[in-house]
Design a protein around this motif. Sequence first.
Motif, mmCIF file in Angstrom:
data_model
loop_
_atom_site.group_PDB
_atom_site.id
_atom_site.type_symbol
_atom_site.label_atom_id
_atom_site.label_comp_id
_atom_site.label_asym_id
_atom_site.label_seq_id
_atom_site.Cartn_x
_atom_site.Cartn_y
_atom_site.Cartn_z
ATOM 1 N N HIS A 41 74.306 -22.782 55.138
ATOM 2 C CA HIS A 41 73.889 -21.897 56.071
ATOM 3 C C HIS A 41 73.399 -22.654 57.132
ATOM 4 O O HIS A 41 72.351 -22.563 57.568
ATOM 5 C CB HIS A 41 72.519 -21.139 55.084
ATOM 6 N N HIS A 44 71.792 -20.793 60.051
ATOM 7 C CA HIS A 44 70.571 -19.855 59.888
ATOM 8 C C HIS A 44 69.759 -19.799 61.126
ATOM 9 O O HIS A 44 69.281 -18.606 61.300
ATOM 10 C CB HIS A 44 69.788 -20.764 58.878
ATOM 11 N N CYS A 91 72.225 -16.596 47.716
ATOM 12 C CA CYS A 91 72.022 -17.588 48.542
ATOM 13 C C CYS A 91 71.725 -18.935 47.632
ATOM 14 O O CYS A 91 70.648 -19.041 46.973
ATOM 15 C CB CYS A 91 70.898 -17.517 49.486
ATOM 16 N N CYS A 95 67.635 -19.662 51.222
ATOM 17 C CA CYS A 95 66.640 -18.412 50.679
ATOM 18 C C CYS A 95 65.829 -19.026 49.782
ATOM 19 O O CYS A 95 64.592 -18.699 50.171
ATOM 20 C CB CYS A 95 67.805 -17.406 50.358
ATOM 21 N N HIS A 184 73.216 -15.799 57.590
ATOM 22 C CA HIS A 184 72.018 -15.076 58.311
ATOM 23 C C HIS A 184 70.913 -15.836 58.797
ATOM 24 O O HIS A 184 70.811 -17.194 58.597
ATOM 25 C CB HIS A 184 71.415 -14.248 57.057
HETATM 26 NI NI NI Z 1 70.234 -17.613 52.510
#
Ligand code: NI
Length: 221
Positions: A41, A44, A91, A95, A184
């Motif tokens: 990620h 992010h 995730c 997350c 994300h």
């Molecule tokens: Ni995530």
Amino acid sequence: MTPPSPPSPTGRFNGLAVALAILALLIAALLIGRFYFGPQHVRHEAAATGIGGSDTSIGGPFTLTDQDGRIVTEQDFRGKYLLVYFGFTFCPDVCPTSLQRNADALDLLGERARDIVPVLITVDPARDTPEKLKDYVHLFRPGLVGLTGTPEQVAAVSKAYRVYYAKVDPAKTGGDDRMYMMDHSSLTYLMGPDGRFLQFFRHDLSSEEMAIRLSRTMGGR
Ligand code: NI
């Protein structure tokens, strides 16, 4: 008369140097590509910029489904602070780290955490069914609400919170379409009892610092 000079090695050397330089560039491009587009990620925070500290345009109405299959809207949370995180249950890293940090911050607040409802809104509604969310949210904290919806509902609420998300090409994560990742943004949002945006927390903020900020915002010490 000067003797004939031996054939210069410069030409062959230049060719070798150019070939090595091209090879080095290719390797660098490969590494950068893996980093930037890889399954981690790393992007992010890419969408985190551009959100101000008191941006009233963040948030708004939504209709989603909670982990018990109930239809909920933003109206169901009026009167409570909302701690909103967007993520997905598959995730592997960011997350769970963020959700645990949020849970720890609420633990630090003690009794005052009663006024705050932590919420996970999935950006992966295709896999995150209410049942899946139910199994997931209880890993972090009692009272953590998991919300999913149709792809359109998730897109609408993500847009309202200016959350970036995108499915990572499965070819980049081993080719198994069931194992895809979601890229994300990873901010946690604090919404007021009236539904207005108050502040956001980056995913690298500590639970201690987050608890202090939450306390201040709620009018505490
Ligand atoms: Ni995530």
